[in-house]
Design a protein around this motif. Structure first.
Motif, PDB file in Angstrom:
ATOM      1  N   PRO A  12      13.353 -11.633  -3.286  1.00 17.58           N
ATOM      2  CA  PRO A  12      12.052 -11.066  -3.691  1.00 17.58           C
ATOM      3  C   PRO A  12      12.048  -9.537  -3.785  1.00 17.58           C
ATOM      4  O   PRO A  12      11.188  -8.962  -4.451  1.00 17.58           O
ATOM      5  CB  PRO A  12      11.086 -11.523  -2.590  1.00 17.58           C
ATOM      6  CG  PRO A  12      11.751 -12.660  -1.926  1.00 17.58           C
ATOM      7  CD  PRO A  12      13.223 -12.445  -2.077  1.00 17.58           C
ATOM      8  N   VAL A  13      12.972  -8.885  -3.156  1.00 23.53           N
ATOM      9  CA  VAL A  13      13.095  -7.424  -3.269  1.00 23.53           C
ATOM     10  C   VAL A  13      13.947  -7.059  -4.476  1.00 23.53           C
ATOM     11  O   VAL A  13      13.615  -6.165  -5.258  1.00 23.53           O
ATOM     12  CB  VAL A  13      13.711  -6.826  -1.980  1.00 23.53           C
ATOM     13  CG1 VAL A  13      13.937  -5.329  -2.121  1.00 23.53           C
ATOM     14  CG2 VAL A  13      12.840  -7.139  -0.779  1.00 23.53           C
ATOM     15  N   MET A  14      15.050  -7.790  -4.645  1.00 19.55           N
ATOM     16  CA  MET A  14      16.019  -7.445  -5.679  1.00 19.55           C
ATOM     17  C   MET A  14      15.509  -7.716  -7.093  1.00 19.55           C
ATOM     18  O   MET A  14      15.674  -6.877  -7.984  1.00 19.55           O
ATOM     19  CB  MET A  14      17.316  -8.219  -5.457  1.00 19.55           C
ATOM     20  CG  MET A  14      18.408  -7.844  -6.434  1.00 19.55           C
ATOM     21  SD  MET A  14      19.763  -9.010  -6.465  1.00 19.55           S
ATOM     22  CE  MET A  14      19.001 -10.442  -7.151  1.00 19.55           C
ATOM     23  N   VAL A  15      14.888  -8.865  -7.328  1.00 17.54           N
ATOM     24  CA  VAL A  15      14.500  -9.239  -8.688  1.00 17.54           C
ATOM     25  C   VAL A  15      13.504  -8.249  -9.303  1.00 17.54           C
ATOM     26  O   VAL A  15      13.736  -7.774 -10.423  1.00 17.54           O
ATOM     27  CB  VAL A  15      13.981 -10.697  -8.733  1.00 17.54           C
ATOM     28  CG1 VAL A  15      13.363 -11.013 -10.081  1.00 17.54           C
ATOM     29  CG2 VAL A  15      15.115 -11.654  -8.431  1.00 17.54           C
ATOM     30  N   PRO A  16      12.412  -7.879  -8.623  1.00 17.39           N
ATOM     31  CA  PRO A  16      11.528  -6.877  -9.238  1.00 17.39           C
ATOM     32  C   PRO A  16      12.216  -5.533  -9.464  1.00 17.39           C
ATOM     33  O   PRO A  16      11.955  -4.859 -10.465  1.00 17.39           O
ATOM     34  CB  PRO A  16      10.377  -6.732  -8.237  1.00 17.39           C
ATOM     35  CG  PRO A  16      10.394  -7.976  -7.440  1.00 17.39           C
ATOM     36  CD  PRO A  16      11.826  -8.416  -7.390  1.00 17.39           C
ATOM     37  N   CYS A  17      13.103  -5.147  -8.540  1.00 16.28           N
ATOM     38  CA  CYS A  17      13.841  -3.888  -8.737  1.00 16.28           C
ATOM     39  C   CYS A  17      14.712  -3.956  -9.984  1.00 16.28           C
ATOM     40  O   CYS A  17      14.821  -2.973 -10.733  1.00 16.28           O
ATOM     41  CB  CYS A  17      14.687  -3.568  -7.508  1.00 16.28           C
ATOM     42  SG  CYS A  17      13.742  -3.079  -6.067  1.00 16.28           S
ATOM     43  N   MET A  18      15.335  -5.102 -10.220  1.00 20.89           N
ATOM     44  CA  MET A  18      16.161  -5.273 -11.412  1.00 20.89           C
ATOM     45  C   MET A  18      15.301  -5.273 -12.677  1.00 20.89           C
ATOM     46  O   MET A  18      15.614  -4.588 -13.652  1.00 20.89           O
ATOM     47  CB  MET A  18      16.963  -6.579 -11.334  1.00 20.89           C
ATOM     48  CG  MET A  18      18.063  -6.590 -10.302  1.00 20.89           C
ATOM     49  SD  MET A  18      19.404  -5.447 -10.644  1.00 20.89           S
ATOM     50  CE  MET A  18      20.090  -6.134 -12.130  1.00 20.89           C
ATOM     51  N   VAL A  19      14.220  -6.058 -12.668  1.00 16.87           N
ATOM     52  CA  VAL A  19      13.396  -6.230 -13.868  1.00 16.87           C
ATOM     53  C   VAL A  19      12.654  -4.949 -14.240  1.00 16.87           C
ATOM     54  O   VAL A  19      12.569  -4.594 -15.418  1.00 16.87           O
ATOM     55  CB  VAL A  19      12.401  -7.399 -13.665  1.00 16.87           C
ATOM     56  CG1 VAL A  19      11.375  -7.451 -14.772  1.00 16.87           C
ATOM     57  CG2 VAL A  19      13.154  -8.711 -13.576  1.00 16.87           C
ATOM     58  N   PHE A  20      12.119  -4.247 -13.242  1.00 17.09           N
ATOM     59  CA  PHE A  20      11.299  -3.075 -13.533  1.00 17.09           C
ATOM     60  C   PHE A  20      12.042  -1.754 -13.392  1.00 17.09           C
ATOM     61  O   PHE A  20      11.519  -0.722 -13.805  1.00 17.09           O
ATOM     62  CB  PHE A  20      10.058  -3.058 -12.633  1.00 17.09           C
ATOM     63  CG  PHE A  20       9.136  -4.206 -12.895  1.00 17.09           C
ATOM     64  CD1 PHE A  20       8.390  -4.272 -14.065  1.00 17.09           C
ATOM     65  CD2 PHE A  20       9.021  -5.237 -11.987  1.00 17.09           C
ATOM     66  CE1 PHE A  20       7.552  -5.333 -14.315  1.00 17.09           C
ATOM     67  CE2 PHE A  20       8.179  -6.309 -12.227  1.00 17.09           C
ATOM     68  CZ  PHE A  20       7.439  -6.358 -13.391  1.00 17.09           C
TER      69      PHE A  20
END
Length: 86
Positions: A58-66
């Motif tokens: 949940p921390v990594m995916v938004p950092c990657m996407v945004f």
């Protein structure tokens, strides 16, 4: 009478080269995941691998996407947008 000229449409951007985007995303994902692991390490020392992964995703995916992927597209520019020779 003057003839109205329709506004010029901008040409669509060149398609992304998925191979190049994946290389750029990998270069951004490595320090991101490493930083998250170091940051959560003291809190998750006794956790199982699946529990650590459950906390990291949940921390990594938004950092990657945004963050990482738009950064790769902005910094990589034409290199990422250039079509590969397949």
């Amino acid at each position: 009478m003057t003839e109205s000229v329709p506004p010029a449409r901008p040409s669509p951007p060149a398609p992304l080269c998925r191979y190049r985007l994946s290389v750029g995303a990998s270069l951004g994902a490595y320090p991101l995941i490493t930083g998250i692991l170091y940051g959560l390490g003291p809190l998750t020392e006794t956790w199982e691998v699946w529990q650590k992964t459950l906390a990291i995703v949940p921390v990594m995916v938004p950092c990657m996407v945004f963050g990482v992927i738009p950064g790769v597209q902005r910094i990589g520019g034409r290199w990422v947008r250039r079509a590969s020779r397949n």
